[in-house]
Design an enzyme around this catalytic site. Structure first.
Site, PDB file in Angstrom:
ATOM      1  N   SER A   6      59.210   8.699  73.679  1.00  0.00           N
ATOM      2  CA  SER A   6      60.002   9.252  72.572  1.00  0.00           C
ATOM      3  C   SER A   6      59.692   8.460  71.304  1.00  0.00           C
ATOM      4  O   SER A   6      60.049   7.283  71.183  1.00  0.00           O
ATOM      5  CB  SER A   6      61.502   9.136  72.873  1.00  0.00           C
ATOM      6  OG  SER A   6      62.231   9.356  71.680  1.00  0.00           O
ATOM      7  N   HIS A  31      56.515  12.577  72.321  1.00  0.00           N
ATOM      8  CA  HIS A  31      57.776  13.327  72.250  1.00  0.00           C
ATOM      9  C   HIS A  31      58.409  13.063  70.891  1.00  0.00           C
ATOM     10  O   HIS A  31      58.790  11.931  70.577  1.00  0.00           O
ATOM     11  CB  HIS A  31      58.699  12.854  73.376  1.00  0.00           C
ATOM     12  CG  HIS A  31      60.002  13.563  73.465  1.00  0.00           C
ATOM     13  ND1 HIS A  31      60.139  14.802  74.067  1.00  0.00           N
ATOM     14  CD2 HIS A  31      61.241  13.215  73.027  1.00  0.00           C
ATOM     15  CE1 HIS A  31      61.420  15.178  73.996  1.00  0.00           C
ATOM     16  NE2 HIS A  31      62.100  14.230  73.384  1.00  0.00           N
ATOM     17  N   ASP A  33      61.378  13.603  68.415  1.00  0.00           N
ATOM     18  CA  ASP A  33      62.803  13.992  68.383  1.00  0.00           C
ATOM     19  C   ASP A  33      63.212  14.381  66.966  1.00  0.00           C
ATOM     20  O   ASP A  33      63.424  13.516  66.116  1.00  0.00           O
ATOM     21  CB  ASP A  33      63.671  12.822  68.870  1.00  0.00           C
ATOM     22  CG  ASP A  33      63.612  12.691  70.381  1.00  0.00           C
ATOM     23  OD1 ASP A  33      63.356  11.578  70.887  1.00  0.00           O
ATOM     24  OD2 ASP A  33      63.830  13.718  71.052  1.00  0.00           O
ATOM     25  N   MET A  35      65.777  15.998  64.451  1.00  0.00           N
ATOM     26  CA  MET A  35      67.227  16.235  64.405  1.00  0.00           C
ATOM     27  C   MET A  35      67.653  16.606  62.988  1.00  0.00           C
ATOM     28  O   MET A  35      67.169  16.022  62.020  1.00  0.00           O
ATOM     29  CB  MET A  35      67.978  14.974  64.836  1.00  0.00           C
ATOM     30  CG  MET A  35      67.556  14.459  66.204  1.00  0.00           C
ATOM     31  SD  MET A  35      68.483  12.955  66.623  1.00  0.00           S
ATOM     32  CE  MET A  35      67.533  12.392  68.042  1.00  0.00           C
ATOM     33  N   HIS A  64      60.780  18.200  70.182  1.00  0.00           N
ATOM     34  CA  HIS A  64      62.119  18.414  70.728  1.00  0.00           C
ATOM     35  C   HIS A  64      63.036  18.722  69.544  1.00  0.00           C
ATOM     36  O   HIS A  64      63.387  17.828  68.777  1.00  0.00           O
ATOM     37  CB  HIS A  64      62.578  17.147  71.480  1.00  0.00           C
ATOM     38  CG  HIS A  64      63.951  17.286  72.048  1.00  0.00           C
ATOM     39  ND1 HIS A  64      64.647  16.211  72.578  1.00  0.00           N
ATOM     40  CD2 HIS A  64      64.776  18.353  72.177  1.00  0.00           C
ATOM     41  CE1 HIS A  64      65.823  16.627  73.000  1.00  0.00           C
ATOM     42  NE2 HIS A  64      65.929  17.923  72.766  1.00  0.00           N
ATOM     43  N   MET A  66      66.211  19.333  68.006  1.00  0.00           N
ATOM     44  CA  MET A  66      67.664  19.230  68.103  1.00  0.00           C
ATOM     45  C   MET A  66      68.239  19.706  66.775  1.00  0.00           C
ATOM     46  O   MET A  66      68.758  18.925  65.965  1.00  0.00           O
ATOM     47  CB  MET A  66      68.080  17.786  68.420  1.00  0.00           C
ATOM     48  CG  MET A  66      67.753  17.411  69.864  1.00  0.00           C
ATOM     49  SD  MET A  66      67.743  15.646  70.177  1.00  0.00           S
ATOM     50  CE  MET A  66      66.057  15.289  69.696  1.00  0.00           C
ATOM     51  N   MET A 135      68.535  17.220  79.726  1.00  0.00           N
ATOM     52  CA  MET A 135      68.972  16.050  78.973  1.00  0.00           C
ATOM     53  C   MET A 135      69.723  15.096  79.891  1.00  0.00           C
ATOM     54  O   MET A 135      70.649  15.490  80.592  1.00  0.00           O
ATOM     55  CB  MET A 135      69.867  16.477  77.803  1.00  0.00           C
ATOM     56  CG  MET A 135      69.163  17.268  76.693  1.00  0.00           C
ATOM     57  SD  MET A 135      67.760  16.409  75.969  1.00  0.00           S
ATOM     58  CE  MET A 135      68.594  15.029  75.183  1.00  0.00           C
ATOM     59  N   ASP A 173      64.883  13.992  79.799  1.00  0.00           N
ATOM     60  CA  ASP A 173      64.870  13.342  78.494  1.00  0.00           C
ATOM     61  C   ASP A 173      66.188  12.619  78.233  1.00  0.00           C
ATOM     62  O   ASP A 173      67.235  13.249  78.127  1.00  0.00           O
ATOM     63  CB  ASP A 173      64.648  14.419  77.410  1.00  0.00           C
ATOM     64  CG  ASP A 173      64.551  13.824  76.032  1.00  0.00           C
ATOM     65  OD1 ASP A 173      64.631  14.586  75.057  1.00  0.00           O
ATOM     66  OD2 ASP A 173      64.401  12.588  75.915  1.00  0.00           O
ATOM     67  N   GLY A 174      66.085  11.253  78.178  1.00  0.00           N
ATOM     68  CA  GLY A 174      67.298  10.499  77.839  1.00  0.00           C
ATOM     69  C   GLY A 174      67.697   9.554  78.953  1.00  0.00           C
ATOM     70  O   GLY A 174      68.079  10.013  80.040  1.00  0.00           O
ATOM     71  N   GLY A 175      67.597   8.264  78.676  1.00  0.00           N
ATOM     72  CA  GLY A 175      68.064   7.255  79.621  1.00  0.00           C
ATOM     73  C   GLY A 175      67.164   7.030  80.814  1.00  0.00           C
ATOM     74  O   GLY A 175      67.565   6.422  81.802  1.00  0.00           O
TER      75      GLY A 175
HETATM   76  C1  DX5 Z   1      67.907  11.884  72.462  1.00  0.00           C
HETATM   77  C2  DX5 Z   1      66.408  12.188  72.493  1.00  0.00           C
HETATM   78  C3  DX5 Z   1      65.662  11.394  73.530  1.00  0.00           C
HETATM   79  C4  DX5 Z   1      65.822   9.877  73.355  1.00  0.00           C
HETATM   80  C5  DX5 Z   1      65.074   9.157  74.449  1.00  0.00           C
HETATM   81  O1  DX5 Z   1      68.555  12.822  71.642  1.00  0.00           O
HETATM   82  O2  DX5 Z   1      66.186  13.555  72.742  1.00  0.00           O
HETATM   83  O3  DX5 Z   1      64.287  11.758  73.473  1.00  0.00           O
HETATM   84  O4  DX5 Z   1      65.317   9.497  72.098  1.00  0.00           O
HETATM   85  O5  DX5 Z   1      65.305   7.761  74.289  1.00  0.00           O
HETATM   86  P1  DX5 Z   1      65.894   6.914  75.539  1.00  0.00           P
HETATM   87  O6  DX5 Z   1      64.821   6.964  76.608  1.00  0.00           O
HETATM   88  O7  DX5 Z   1      66.117   5.537  74.963  1.00  0.00           O
HETATM   89  O8  DX5 Z   1      67.153   7.603  75.963  1.00  0.00           O
HETATM   90 ZN    ZN Z   2      64.143  14.093  73.070  1.00  0.00          ZN
END
Ligand code: DX5
Ligand code: ZN
Length: 217
Positions: A6, A31, A33, A35, A64, A66, A135, A173-175
């Site tokens: 990311s 990736h 992000d 937003m 991605h 958002m 997610m 995606d995420g954590g």
């Molecule tokens: C959150 C993003 C993810 C995030 C991933 O809204 O879509 O891509 O940045 O970062 P980690 O792996 O730290 O959750």
């Molecule tokens: Zn993402």
């Protein structure tokens, strides 16, 4: 398994340096992000950043989105060089229209589902998707804790895809970290996004990617 760092966690004063290093380290996708500060309570960047990096990276650009109105910005992201474009099923624009427009453009359409959205909601749209993003956190920020239920949801998405006879990439995606990756792979994930875990790895990108790949069966 495809690894998609990311870029939200990259050094935005040195994006090309980080993109080069990630390619060197064996990443598959970048990736991005994106937003809008409306769909999620954070404002990052639009297509201009993908456009700037496009000439310098051969990696797959995974946008991605958002954002509330992915259709409104789709042409800009296509022009910028995105290869896969994922909108949220929870966004305001019509998901079907978005997916069809991405496919029309010859790119890979994706649909992302938030932790609170049941997997079944994607069922009618599965035939239009090449990527489904599950997610692991509420969208908006990197560095959040992996939500319980994400592994089960990944398996649900895999079952829905199999039932539809559809080969889709199942992206989580995420954590994501080495803690939860084995269970995610067993549940059917084949594309993993990693932000904090990868970018903060004490021994750097190559060691982090080696560690992730070592968990593949
Ligand atoms: C959150 C993003 C993810 C995030 C991933 O809204 O879509 O891509 O940045 O970062 P980690 O792996 O730290 O959750
Ligand atoms: Zn993402």
């Amino acid at each position: 398994m495809l690894i998609a760092p990311s870029m939200l966690c990259a050094d935005f004063a040195n994006l090309k340096r980080d993109a080069d290093a990630l390619q060197e380290a064996g990443a598959d996708w970048l990736h991005w992000d994106c937003m809008d500060g409306h769909f999620v309570p954070n404002l990052t960047h639009g297509p201009i950043v993908l456009k700037a990096l496009r000439p310098y990276s051969p990696l797959v650009f995974n946008a991605h989105l958002m954002i509330s109105h992915p259709l409104q910005y789709l042409d800009d992201f296509l022009e910028a060089g995105a290869d896969t474009l994922t909108a949220h099923i929870e966004a305001s624009d019509d998901a079907r229209e978005f997916l069809e427009a991405v496919r029309e453009a010859g790119k890979l359409p994706g649909l992302a589902v938030n932790p609170g959205t049941p997997a079944e909601q994607i069922e009618p749209l599965l035939p239009l998707c090449d990527v489904i993003t599950v997610m692991g956190v509420e969208p908006g920020f990197a560095g959040q804790s992996f939500k319980a239920g994400t592994v089960e949801k990944t398996a649900e998405v895999r079952n829905l895809a199999e039932a539809a006879g559809r080969h889709v990439h199942i992206q989580v995606d995420g954590g994501v970290s080495t803690e939860n990756l084995p269970a995610l792979l067993a549940a059917g994930a084949d594309v993993v996004v990693s932000g904090s875990w990868l970018f903060h790895h004490p021994r750097g990108f190559a060691a982090a990617i080696r560690e992730l790949r070592a968990l593949e069966k």
